[in-house]
Design a protein around this motif. Structure first.
Motif, PDB file in Angstrom:
ATOM      1  N   MET A  35       0.384  -9.657   9.476  1.00  0.00           N
ATOM      2  CA  MET A  35       0.462  -8.922   8.220  1.00  0.00           C
ATOM      3  C   MET A  35      -0.837  -9.034   7.424  1.00  0.00           C
ATOM      4  O   MET A  35      -1.185  -8.125   6.676  1.00  0.00           O
ATOM      5  CB  MET A  35       1.639  -9.428   7.376  1.00  0.00           C
ATOM      6  CG  MET A  35       2.998  -8.990   7.883  1.00  0.00           C
ATOM      7  SD  MET A  35       3.155  -7.202   8.053  1.00  0.00           S
ATOM      8  CE  MET A  35       4.033  -6.789   6.573  1.00  0.00           C
TER       9      MET A  35
ATOM     10  N   PHE B 283      -3.280  -6.290   7.385  1.00  0.00           N
ATOM     11  CA  PHE B 283      -3.047  -5.218   6.409  1.00  0.00           C
ATOM     12  C   PHE B 283      -3.119  -5.731   4.959  1.00  0.00           C
ATOM     13  O   PHE B 283      -2.799  -5.003   4.035  1.00  0.00           O
ATOM     14  CB  PHE B 283      -1.688  -4.561   6.654  1.00  0.00           C
ATOM     15  CG  PHE B 283      -1.687  -3.568   7.784  1.00  0.00           C
ATOM     16  CD1 PHE B 283      -1.862  -2.217   7.540  1.00  0.00           C
ATOM     17  CD2 PHE B 283      -1.525  -3.985   9.096  1.00  0.00           C
ATOM     18  CE1 PHE B 283      -1.866  -1.292   8.583  1.00  0.00           C
ATOM     19  CE2 PHE B 283      -1.524  -3.066  10.138  1.00  0.00           C
ATOM     20  CZ  PHE B 283      -1.700  -1.720   9.885  1.00  0.00           C
TER      21      PHE B 283
ATOM     22  N   TYR C 222      -1.369  -8.416   3.587  1.00  0.00           N
ATOM     23  CA  TYR C 222      -0.170  -9.081   3.057  1.00  0.00           C
ATOM     24  C   TYR C 222       0.073 -10.394   3.785  1.00  0.00           C
ATOM     25  O   TYR C 222       0.715 -10.373   4.829  1.00  0.00           O
ATOM     26  CB  TYR C 222       1.059  -8.200   3.236  1.00  0.00           C
ATOM     27  CG  TYR C 222       0.976  -6.813   2.690  1.00  0.00           C
ATOM     28  CD1 TYR C 222       0.808  -6.589   1.324  1.00  0.00           C
ATOM     29  CD2 TYR C 222       1.081  -5.710   3.528  1.00  0.00           C
ATOM     30  CE1 TYR C 222       0.757  -5.303   0.823  1.00  0.00           C
ATOM     31  CE2 TYR C 222       1.032  -4.417   3.029  1.00  0.00           C
ATOM     32  CZ  TYR C 222       0.869  -4.225   1.670  1.00  0.00           C
ATOM     33  OH  TYR C 222       0.840  -2.955   1.184  1.00  0.00           O
TER      34      TYR C 222
ATOM     35  N   ALA D 275      -3.840  -1.302   2.439  1.00  0.00           N
ATOM     36  CA  ALA D 275      -3.052  -1.137   3.663  1.00  0.00           C
ATOM     37  C   ALA D 275      -3.021   0.313   4.159  1.00  0.00           C
ATOM     38  O   ALA D 275      -3.189   0.571   5.348  1.00  0.00           O
ATOM     39  CB  ALA D 275      -1.627  -1.640   3.426  1.00  0.00           C
ATOM     40  N   HIS D 276      -2.811   1.271   3.232  1.00  0.00           N
ATOM     41  CA  HIS D 276      -2.667   2.650   3.718  1.00  0.00           C
ATOM     42  C   HIS D 276      -3.978   3.198   4.273  1.00  0.00           C
ATOM     43  O   HIS D 276      -3.974   4.108   5.094  1.00  0.00           O
ATOM     44  CB  HIS D 276      -2.090   3.557   2.630  1.00  0.00           C
ATOM     45  CG  HIS D 276      -2.996   3.795   1.470  1.00  0.00           C
ATOM     46  ND1 HIS D 276      -3.089   2.940   0.405  1.00  0.00           N
ATOM     47  CD2 HIS D 276      -3.867   4.793   1.220  1.00  0.00           C
ATOM     48  CE1 HIS D 276      -3.964   3.404  -0.459  1.00  0.00           C
ATOM     49  NE2 HIS D 276      -4.453   4.529   0.010  1.00  0.00           N
TER      50      HIS D 276
ATOM     51  N   GLN E 187       1.302  -1.046  13.321  1.00  0.00           N
ATOM     52  CA  GLN E 187       2.004  -2.314  13.467  1.00  0.00           C
ATOM     53  C   GLN E 187       3.501  -2.112  13.678  1.00  0.00           C
ATOM     54  O   GLN E 187       4.138  -1.311  12.998  1.00  0.00           O
ATOM     55  CB  GLN E 187       1.780  -3.194  12.229  1.00  0.00           C
ATOM     56  CG  GLN E 187       2.574  -4.481  12.318  1.00  0.00           C
ATOM     57  CD  GLN E 187       2.023  -5.632  11.486  1.00  0.00           C
ATOM     58  OE1 GLN E 187       2.435  -6.739  11.660  1.00  0.00           O
ATOM     59  NE2 GLN E 187       1.089  -5.377  10.591  1.00  0.00           N
TER      60      GLN E 187
ATOM     61  N   PRO F  88       6.247  -4.403  12.943  1.00  0.00           N
ATOM     62  CA  PRO F  88       6.306  -5.696  12.261  1.00  0.00           C
ATOM     63  C   PRO F  88       7.511  -6.527  12.673  1.00  0.00           C
ATOM     64  O   PRO F  88       8.438  -6.023  13.312  1.00  0.00           O
ATOM     65  CB  PRO F  88       6.397  -5.306  10.792  1.00  0.00           C
ATOM     66  CG  PRO F  88       7.114  -4.011  10.812  1.00  0.00           C
ATOM     67  CD  PRO F  88       6.708  -3.308  12.080  1.00  0.00           C
TER      68      PRO F  88
END
Ligand SMILES: Nc1ncnc2c1ncn2[C@@H]1O[C@H](COP(=O)(O)OP(=O)(O)O)[C@@H](O)[C@H]1O
Ligand SMILES: [Mg+2]
Lengths: 243, 304
Positions: free
Chosen positions: A49, A52, A54, A74-75, A84, A86
């Protein structure tokens, strides 16, 4: 110019005051399947994560194709064709299978959509049968297929998979792993795979890393890791099928 | 019987206004899990923008009613949407990652600021609008009581119905609607697939404010007056409607709006006009105690 596709350098991240990643170094070359194994709570999902943002890295860098993406939102990272699957799959549960795949195509070319969805349905015919069913009502295996299908809709260059075998029956695990191998061999897709199922993961991958307590303790060609005593005793006990 | 039917018509018209406001509460709650306490005041701003636009149009001689209505609608929606956008940017976005009470406090702050701003800019007195839409139809008549359906009521019900259909279509079928639903269900996952969640949240405020502006215009046409305080009472009622319908649910907001409109109207007609506002508050308390997820809401099992 042919450096690794993904290069993680001395990455540190934490939740509040609790350090979860303590200086992690990982490289994934284009065309490879690289796996990261480790016990529950080692920090594998956190690493996935953190690519991205996080949580955001507190020290260290994440380089993708030579570009520093450590502070990119992230976007925007999704637009770089990193997709991903997740932990926990995170299907949009009140959306249909089709809508979930449309979400996956957010960064894709609209004109590619029919072709890409046909490719996903060819890989997982079950999804086509369930096309108008809500994500939340799918079985665990179907949700995993949908999560992978959703990621593929972005036409990723790098696919991040977090424990795709978790909670699935052995037959389904086989099917998912076969799909990953096919994507890698036929489509040259680069895969970074987190697994608790170390035996299968090391069989599939080219190279592997072992994480303990937020730090990498071992790395090398997957075949070699399979033979290492530390790996055998810690991660393969009982996980190794009889066959 | 005639009296009852008349109240039914009045209740549906009033409920339409509440329903349109309630959508804004429910959308924002759905997407960021926060009650936007300034939303009632956004509605009030919408009513004032509509009022001023009407007066300007009259002053410059635009007298054709359909054209005037259309222009007022456009201006009110656009300007009020800008207010909604601004409120999100300055009062909520900076606090999105702070403790849960912080945005609540700034929401109440925004509400007070908007009220005082309009009070200072427009004065505290009630502002009248000359009746623009008059007349109506007598549906039937007996026992000396005529059941009336006024043209304003027709406009309100028709406009609400049309907007609801357009809005539901937008949520169900368009890319933006899908992005909004994705953010509501799992914002982090939405960002992983490439949705700009900040932008989507902004647009949610913008759309909610635009719908509140339509409600503001309809309120103005219905009652013929506006003051800086209408947002508080209407806001609480619309909020009650959203909770009654099930906060987070769009059909619930509309249903809740209609029910609150009907309850208030029947209460005034059969019990006491003076205590009509009490009806809505009583409903809010009863719902919160006995039906916290509302009529069409779902229990919160998926929130992390
Ligand atoms: N959202 C979170 N908040 C606080 N601590 C977390 C959170 N997620 C994970 N952790 C902690 O971080 C550590 C690493 O967790 P995780 O990355 O999920 O490990 P793994 O995926 O290897 O099982 C664990 O100690 C876990 O308890
Ligand atoms: Mg994990």
């Amino acid at each position: 110019m042919t450096g690794p596709l993904l290069k993680i350098e001395k990455l540190e991240a934490s939740y509040g005051h609790v350090a979860a990643l303590k200086g992690v170094d990982i490289e994934v070359n284009a065309g490879e399947i690289v796996t990261l194994i480790g016990a529950n709570g080692a920090g594998k999902s956190t690493l996935m994560m953190s690519i991205f943002g996080y949580p955001r890295a507190q020290a260290g860098r994440i380089l993708y194709d030579g570009h520093d993406i450590t502070r990119v939102p992230a976007h925007e990272i999704a637009k770089l064709r990193i997709a991903q699957v997740p932990e926990g799959r995170r299907i949009f549960s009140r959306m249909t299978v089709l809508e979930n795949l449309q979400m996956g195509a957010t960064v894709g070319e609209p004109t590619h959509f029919p072709k890409d969805i046909a490719r996903v349905f060819k890989l997982f015919p079950r999804l086509q049968e369930r096309i108008n069913q809500r994500g939340g009502t799918l079985s665990g295996g179907e949700q995993q297929m949908l999560a992978i299908g959703r990621a593929l809709m972005a036409r990723p260059r790098l696919l991040l998979l977090d424990e795709p075998s978790l909670g699935l029956a052995p037959l389904l695990v086989k099917q998912i792993f076969r799909a990953i191998r096919e994507l890698n061999e036929r489509d040259k897709l680069t895969v970074f795979l987190v697994e608790q199922n170390a035996f299968h993961a090391l069989k599939l991958a080219h190279r592997g890393y072992v994480m303990v307590n937020g730090a990498i303790t071992l790395s090398g060609p997957a075949r070699e890791l399979l033979e290492r005593d530390e790996v055998k005793s810690a991660y393969l006990e009982g996980g190794r099928p009889a066959a | 019987m005639e009296y009852f039917v008349q109240q039914l018509i009045n209740g549906v018209a009033l409920g339409s206004i509440y329903g349109l406001i309630a959508i804004g509460y429910t959308m924002v709650y759905g997407i960021i899990g926060m009650i936007n306490f300034a939303h009632g005041d956004i509605f009030m701003v919408g009513a004032f923008v509509a009022l001023i636009t009407f007066l300007v149009l009259v002053a410059i001689g635009v007298t054709a009613l359909p054209l005037a209505l259309f222009l007022v609608l456009l201006v009110a929606m656009a300007l009020t949407a800008l207010y909604g956008w601004t409120v999100e940017r300055i009062a909520y976005r900076p606090l999105r990652r702070s403790f849960r009470l912080a945005p609540l406090i700034s929401a109440i702050g925004m509400s007070i600021i908007l009220q005082n701003y309009v009070q200072i800019a427009q004065g505290a007195r009630v502002k009248p609008l000359p009746p623009l839409i008059t007349g109506g139809y007598t549906l039937f008549e007996s026992n000396d009581f005529a059941v009336q359906l006024s043209n304003v009521q027709i406009l309100i019900i028709w406009l609400t119905f049309t907007l609801m259909i357009a809005f539901s279509w937008m949520i169900a079928k368009t890319r933006l609607g899908r992005d909004m639903r994705a953010c509501e269900q799992d914002a982090r996952m939405a960002s992983l697939v490439g949705v700009d969640t900040d932008r989507t949240i902004s647009l949610t405020f913008v759309i909610g404010a635009a719908l509140a502006a339509v409600a503001g215009m309809m309120y103005l046409l219905y009652y013929g007056v506006a003051d800086f305080y209408i947002g508080f009472i209407a806001g609480v009622k619309a909020f009650t409607a959203a909770v009654l319908g099930g906060i987070g649910s769009l059909p619930g907001a509309m249903l809740g709006g209609l029910l609150i409109g009907l309850i208030e109207t029947f209460w005034s007609a059969y019990f006491s006009v003076e205590y009509k506002d009490v009806a809505a508050f009583a409903v809010l308390i009863v719902v919160l105690i006995f039906l916290p997820t509302g009529i069409l809401g779902r229990p919160e099992i998926e929130k992390v």
